[in-house]
Scaffold this motif. Structure first.
Motif, short mmCIF file in Angstrom:
data_model
loop_
_atom_site.label_atom_id
_atom_site.label_comp_id
_atom_site.label_asym_id
_atom_site.label_seq_id
_atom_site.Cartn_x
_atom_site.Cartn_y
_atom_site.Cartn_z
N ASP A 178 0.85 -1.20 0.00
CA ASP A 178 0.00 0.00 0.00
C ASP A 178 0.89 1.25 0.00
O ASP A 178 1.71 1.43 0.90
N LEU A 179 0.73 2.06 -1.03
CA LEU A 179 1.54 3.29 -1.11
C LEU A 179 1.17 4.24 0.02
O LEU A 179 0.03 4.26 0.48
N ASP A 180 2.14 5.02 0.46
CA ASP A 180 1.90 5.95 1.57
C ASP A 180 1.35 7.27 1.06
O ASP A 180 1.91 7.84 0.12
N ALA A 181 0.28 7.73 1.72
CA ALA A 181 -0.34 9.04 1.38
C ALA A 181 -0.31 9.26 -0.14
O ALA A 181 0.19 10.30 -0.62
N PHE A 182 -0.86 8.33 -0.88
CA PHE A 182 -0.58 8.21 -2.31
C PHE A 182 -0.66 9.53 -3.09
O PHE A 182 0.35 10.01 -3.62
N TYR A 183 -1.86 10.13 -3.19
CA TYR A 183 -1.98 11.32 -4.05
C TYR A 183 -1.03 12.43 -3.56
O TYR A 183 -0.39 13.12 -4.36
N ALA A 194 -9.40 14.01 -0.10
CA ALA A 194 -9.13 12.67 -0.67
C ALA A 194 -8.04 12.00 0.17
O ALA A 194 -8.16 10.86 0.57
N THR A 195 -6.98 12.72 0.40
CA THR A 195 -5.93 12.24 1.30
C THR A 195 -5.06 13.42 1.69
O THR A 195 -5.24 14.53 1.17
N TYR A 207 1.57 12.92 5.50
CA TYR A 207 1.68 12.57 6.92
C TYR A 207 1.90 13.81 7.77
O TYR A 207 1.47 13.85 8.92
N ARG A 223 -1.45 14.95 8.66
CA ARG A 223 -2.18 14.03 9.55
C ARG A 223 -1.94 14.39 11.02
O ARG A 223 -2.78 14.12 11.86
N SER A 242 -8.60 11.40 5.25
CA SER A 242 -9.44 11.16 4.07
C SER A 242 -10.92 11.25 4.45
O SER A 242 -11.29 10.85 5.56
N ALA A 243 -11.72 11.73 3.51
CA ALA A 243 -13.18 11.77 3.62
C ALA A 243 -13.68 12.85 4.59
O ALA A 243 -14.88 13.01 4.77
N VAL A 255 -6.56 1.89 -5.95
CA VAL A 255 -5.60 2.54 -6.83
C VAL A 255 -4.15 2.35 -6.35
O VAL A 255 -3.21 2.40 -7.14
N ASP A 256 -3.97 2.11 -5.05
CA ASP A 256 -2.59 2.07 -4.54
C ASP A 256 -2.34 0.86 -3.65
O ASP A 256 -1.41 0.87 -2.84
N LYS A 296 3.08 1.65 8.62
CA LYS A 296 3.13 2.89 7.83
C LYS A 296 3.72 4.06 8.60
O LYS A 296 3.50 4.14 9.79
N GLN A 306 -14.46 9.08 -6.99
CA GLN A 306 -14.58 9.87 -5.76
C GLN A 306 -15.60 10.97 -5.98
O GLN A 306 -15.25 12.14 -6.05
N1 DCP Z 1 -8.75 8.21 -1.55
C1 DCP Z 1 -9.78 9.09 -1.75
N2 DCP Z 1 -10.81 9.17 -0.85
C2 DCP Z 1 -10.82 8.38 0.26
C3 DCP Z 1 -9.77 7.45 0.47
C4 DCP Z 1 -8.73 7.40 -0.46
O1 DCP Z 1 -9.77 9.81 -2.76
N3 DCP Z 1 -11.83 8.47 1.15
C5 DCP Z 1 -7.64 8.19 -2.53
C6 DCP Z 1 -6.53 9.12 -2.10
C7 DCP Z 1 -5.47 8.24 -1.56
C8 DCP Z 1 -5.66 6.95 -2.34
O2 DCP Z 1 -7.07 6.88 -2.61
O3 DCP Z 1 -4.17 8.79 -1.75
C9 DCP Z 1 -5.22 5.72 -1.59
O4 DCP Z 1 -5.98 5.54 -0.41
P1 DCP Z 1 -5.35 5.03 0.93
O5 DCP Z 1 -6.47 4.69 1.85
O6 DCP Z 1 -4.32 3.98 0.66
O7 DCP Z 1 -4.66 6.32 1.55
P2 DCP Z 1 -3.24 6.94 1.28
O8 DCP Z 1 -2.43 6.14 0.33
O9 DCP Z 1 -3.42 8.36 0.88
O10 DCP Z 1 -2.59 6.93 2.72
P3 DCP Z 1 -2.01 5.69 3.53
O11 DCP Z 1 -0.55 6.00 3.74
O12 DCP Z 1 -2.77 5.70 4.81
O13 DCP Z 1 -2.22 4.47 2.70
#
Ligand code: DCP
Ligand code: MG
Length: 385
Positions: free
Chosen positions: A7-12, A41-42, A45, A48, A54-55, A101-102, A156, A346
């Motif tokens: 799972d990518l970190d804080a992807f976007y 969306a995200t 860190y 955070r 997110s959401a 996506v990640d 993470k 989304q």
């Molecule tokens: N995403 C979104 N809306 C949400 C949850 C996620 O648009 N409610 C999108 C943005 C995130 C991506 O999906 O970057 C991946 O979701 P993750 O839950 O894996 O969250 P992140 O990758 O951002 O963070 P983490 O490091 O916790 O995985």
């Protein structure tokens, strides 16, 4: 220990920080912009730490973190990055289940001769994603999907954690119930209300009490609470096309009637695409005439689509190019193919009402299956299945 959860970190947010050094080390919040009604969306860190997640409504995020850098998502860019990351993962095993996506599960049981132990595979994936893509990915290793996902979330960011049988005995029971996959915030509240906070609390509680809160999921959740999960890693073998056609009760050649049927078919196809979180790049119109000759006309688009009216407009433009003068039509169909997963779904991110209309109608139909929700012009064609 053959299941990996990557799972990518804080992807976007990480993609934006990767591409703009000014954003690195700063609270970056991706989603709707402050002042609008959308959600986060995200966030990085760094953001955070302020409690942003997110959401969350972007207005709340702005209150918590006014110094945050708010950026609109660049979905096509994230999809391209996601594809590159998945293509690295796919080099290690065909047993790969993409979750979002990640995020993906890998079953590496048959890969050790070629690539080494699960730990070695995980380390190599982390290194390659860092070097080739410029992002950090967290990986959990375990005997099953639940524990692997738990391990990656506990590790993470930029983590790597192997969830050993010893940890199942000693660590798992101490974790809060929300760490169990599938237990959402409302269920957590109900469990907390009756004094259940940890996984151990859950395991000690009588089943008939849990039943009242967890319902038909009780047994499954209790299994997970014991660290057991029998679900296999299932590679996606999705539909190759989504189509809808109708043989008409009588052959017709009235353009208005044909268009109404096309619209009805577009709505059906759109609903099914969205229901399966798919989008199509190719739209095909099929016509069969009263003499049984059949004609297919296709258009392939640059961007995949799933909206009823977009599908209709393309089918309609294909229809306009066909000379049907003097002919009668007995069958009309729309096929969508060249499908891709709608991983960027989304709807709350954007405030465009029209964009959300299809989804709102889908939700209404799911809740009220017998209701008739369609353009008024189509009520007459309600018999199309
Ligand atoms: N995403 C979104 N809306 C949400 C949850 C996620 O648009 N409610 C999108 C943005 C995130 C991506 O999906 O970057 C991946 O979701 P993750 O839950 O894996 O969250 P992140 O990758 O951002 O963070 P983490 O490091 O916790 O995985
Ligand atoms: Mg992630």
């Amino acid at each position: 220990m053959d299941i990996l959860h990557c799972d990518l970190d804080a992807f976007y947010a990480s993609v934006e920080q990767r591409d703009n050094p000014d954003l690195r080390g700063k609270p970056v919040i991706i989603g709707a912009l402050p002042g609008s009604r959308g959600v986060v969306a995200t966030c990085s860190y760094e953001a955070r730490k302020y409690g942003v997640h997110s959401a969350m409504p972007v207005s709340t995020a702005f209150k918590l973190c006014p110094e945050g850098i708010f950026i609109k998502p660049n979905i096509p860019k994230y999809i391209a990055v996601s594809e590159k990351v998945f293509s690295i993962l796919e080099e290690y095993t065909p047993l790969i289940e993409k979750i979002s996506v990640d995020e993906a599960f890998l079953n590496v049981e048959g890969c050790h001769t070629l690539f080494g132990s699960s730990l070695e595979i995980a380390l190599e994936i982390k290194k390659r994603v860092k070097e080739e893509i410029g992002l950090t990915i967290s990986i959990g290793i375990a005997d099953n999907k639940f524990l692997a996902k738990l391990a990656s979330s506990l590790s993470k960011p930029d983590g790597l954690l192997m969830f050993t049988p010893d940890m199942v005995q000693k660590l798992l029971p101490t974790l809060p119930v929300q760490k169990i996959w599938g237990i959402g915030p409302n269920t957590v509240k109900s469990l907390n209300n009756i004094g259940i906070y940890t996984i151990e609390d859950l395991l000690k509680t009588e089943k008939n009490i849990l039943n009242r809160i967890l319902g038909s999921n009780t047994d499954f959740i209790l299994q997970l609470a014991e660290g057991k999960d029998t679900r296999p890693v299932e590679p996606y073998q999705g539909a190759k096309s989504v189509s809808q056609e109708i043989t008409l009760p009588i052959d017709i050649n009235n353009m208005e009637e044909i268009n109404k049927i096309l619209l009805r078919l577009s709505i059906k196809v759109g609903e099914r695409l969205r229901g399966e979180k798919l989008q199509a790049k190719t739209i095909t119109l099929k016509l069969r005439f009263s003499d049984f000759t059949t004609l297919n006309r296709s258009q392939t688009l640059d961007e995949p689509v799933d909206k009823n009216l977009v599908i209709f407009e393309i089918a309609h433009s294909l229809l306009k190019k066909i000379n049907i003068k003097g002919k009668k039509i007995r069958l009309i169909g729309i096929k969508t193919s060249n499908l891709v997963g709608n991983i960027a779904e989304q709807p709350n991110l954007f405030d465009f009402k029209a964009d959300n209309l299809d989804q709102t109608v889908d939700e209404l139909k799911a809740r009220f299956p017998s209701a008739k929700i369609m353009p008024a012009s189509l009520l007459k064609y309600d018999n199309i299945k």
